[in-house]
Design a protein around this motif. Structure first.
Motif, PDB file in Angstrom:
ATOM      1  N   SER A 104       0.826  -1.211   0.000  1.00  0.00           N
ATOM      2  CA  SER A 104       0.000   0.000   0.000  1.00  0.00           C
ATOM      3  C   SER A 104       0.860   1.261   0.000  1.00  0.00           C
ATOM      4  O   SER A 104       0.533   2.251  -0.658  1.00  0.00           O
ATOM      5  N   SER A 105       1.986   1.221   0.700  1.00  0.00           N
ATOM      6  CA  SER A 105       2.867   2.390   0.768  1.00  0.00           C
ATOM      7  C   SER A 105       3.573   2.641  -0.560  1.00  0.00           C
ATOM      8  O   SER A 105       3.697   3.791  -0.998  1.00  0.00           O
ATOM      9  N   LYS A 106       4.025   1.572  -1.201  1.00  0.00           N
ATOM     10  CA  LYS A 106       4.730   1.725  -2.476  1.00  0.00           C
ATOM     11  C   LYS A 106       3.792   2.305  -3.537  1.00  0.00           C
ATOM     12  O   LYS A 106       4.189   3.188  -4.321  1.00  0.00           O
ATOM     13  N   LYS A 107       2.566   1.832  -3.543  1.00  0.00           N
ATOM     14  CA  LYS A 107       1.588   2.339  -4.510  1.00  0.00           C
ATOM     15  C   LYS A 107       1.249   3.799  -4.230  1.00  0.00           C
ATOM     16  O   LYS A 107       1.180   4.627  -5.146  1.00  0.00           O
ATOM     17  N   TYR A 108       1.051   4.135  -2.959  1.00  0.00           N
ATOM     18  CA  TYR A 108       0.672   5.491  -2.580  1.00  0.00           C
ATOM     19  C   TYR A 108       1.818   6.476  -2.803  1.00  0.00           C
ATOM     20  O   TYR A 108       1.615   7.590  -3.282  1.00  0.00           O
ATOM     21  N   ASP A 109       3.029   6.069  -2.477  1.00  0.00           N
ATOM     22  CA  ASP A 109       4.201   6.945  -2.589  1.00  0.00           C
ATOM     23  C   ASP A 109       4.532   7.280  -4.045  1.00  0.00           C
ATOM     24  O   ASP A 109       4.929   8.402  -4.366  1.00  0.00           O
ATOM     25  N   ASN A 110       4.394   6.273  -4.911  1.00  0.00           N
ATOM     26  CA  ASN A 110       4.610   6.473  -6.354  1.00  0.00           C
ATOM     27  C   ASN A 110       5.996   7.055  -6.661  1.00  0.00           C
ATOM     28  O   ASN A 110       6.152   7.893  -7.551  1.00  0.00           O
ATOM     29  N   GLY A 111       6.999   6.629  -5.889  1.00  0.00           N
ATOM     30  CA  GLY A 111       8.373   7.031  -6.180  1.00  0.00           C
ATOM     31  C   GLY A 111       8.825   8.358  -5.608  1.00  0.00           C
ATOM     32  O   GLY A 111       9.958   8.785  -5.844  1.00  0.00           O
ATOM     33  N   ARG A 112       7.971   9.033  -4.834  1.00  0.00           N
ATOM     34  CA  ARG A 112       8.350  10.353  -4.312  1.00  0.00           C
ATOM     35  C   ARG A 112       9.473  10.263  -3.281  1.00  0.00           C
ATOM     36  O   ARG A 112      10.449  11.002  -3.332  1.00  0.00           O
ATOM     37  N   TRP A 114      10.418   6.968  -2.004  1.00  0.00           N
ATOM     38  CA  TRP A 114      10.606   5.520  -1.839  1.00  0.00           C
ATOM     39  C   TRP A 114      12.074   5.108  -1.756  1.00  0.00           C
ATOM     40  O   TRP A 114      12.903   5.477  -2.588  1.00  0.00           O
ATOM     41  N   SER A 123       8.706   5.511   2.786  1.00  0.00           N
ATOM     42  CA  SER A 123       7.748   6.046   1.823  1.00  0.00           C
ATOM     43  C   SER A 123       6.921   7.136   2.482  1.00  0.00           C
ATOM     44  O   SER A 123       7.015   7.369   3.689  1.00  0.00           O
TER      45      SER A 123
END
Length: 203
Positions: A104-112, A114, A123
């Motif tokens: 859920s964190s990886k999807k929400y963060d979207n590379g900002r 991470w 994240s």
């Protein structure tokens, strides 16, 4: 003709058998210990001021009982006081929860923000509306170690340029602990933090 076993050899064999039984029993007890389920606290109840600073909250989600342990803001004196711990009965339960947070964190963060390692990730924390929080989670056996590396309010973007009506002196902001250093601290001390939680806070 029967061979005689010397007393010395017999004693050595006896000692080795005893040691084997003790080691096996000790490991078995440790692995079967249910740190969360057997903790003397009802689900949804909290025990405060453990060791003078830690609050323990017994929770249950999706049928899994776990303990949430954190330290009050006013009691924070050292790095580990900035940690939040989730303690489970088994490593597999902790891993399941960790993987949920990871996905859920990886999807929400979207590379900002991470970053990740073998048993940790950094994240933006999902689901926070009024602030941006950069958090870190680390898995250590049956314990998840979580901490906030940075936080700022989303409301600060809406500040106007109007002059304040009062002429009072502005309050001096309290010096804030540099939480950005906590990432390396967690990576370097994960097993020690786990040991501290299981054998000191929960003893």
């Amino acid at each position: 003709m029967k061979k005689k076993i010397s007393f010395r050899k017999l004693s050595l064999m006896t000692i080795m058998c005893i040691m084997t039984v003790v080691l096996f029993t000790g490991c078995s007890d440790n692995k079967s210990k249910k740190y969360a389920t057997d903790y003397p606290l009802d689900v949804k109840k909290t025990k405060n001021d453990v060791l003078g600073k830690w609050d323990i909250w017994k929770r249950e989600e999706n049928g899994v009982v776990f303990l949430q342990i954190d330290c009050g803001y006013s009691d924070r004196e050292e790095e580990r006081d900035y940690m939040l711990f989730w303690v489970f009965d088994t490593p597999s339960q902790a891993k399941d929860m960790y993987e949920e947070y990871y996905e859920s964190s990886k999807k929400y963060d979207n590379g900002r923000y991470w970053e990740e390692g073998d048993n940790w990730f950094v994240s933006e924390e999902p689901g926070v509306c009024d602030a941006t929080i950069v958090w870190m989670n680390c898995l250590s056996d049956n314990v998840i170690i979580s901490t906030e590396l940075d936080i700022w309010s989303s409301w600060s973007e809406n500040v106007t340029n109007e002059e304040p009506e009062t002429t009072e002196e502005p309050e001096v902001a309290e010096e804030r602990f540099d939480t950005s250093k906590l990432k390396d601290y967690v990576i370097d001390n994960a097993s020690k933090l786990e040991d501290y939680v299981l054998n000191e806070i929960l003893k």
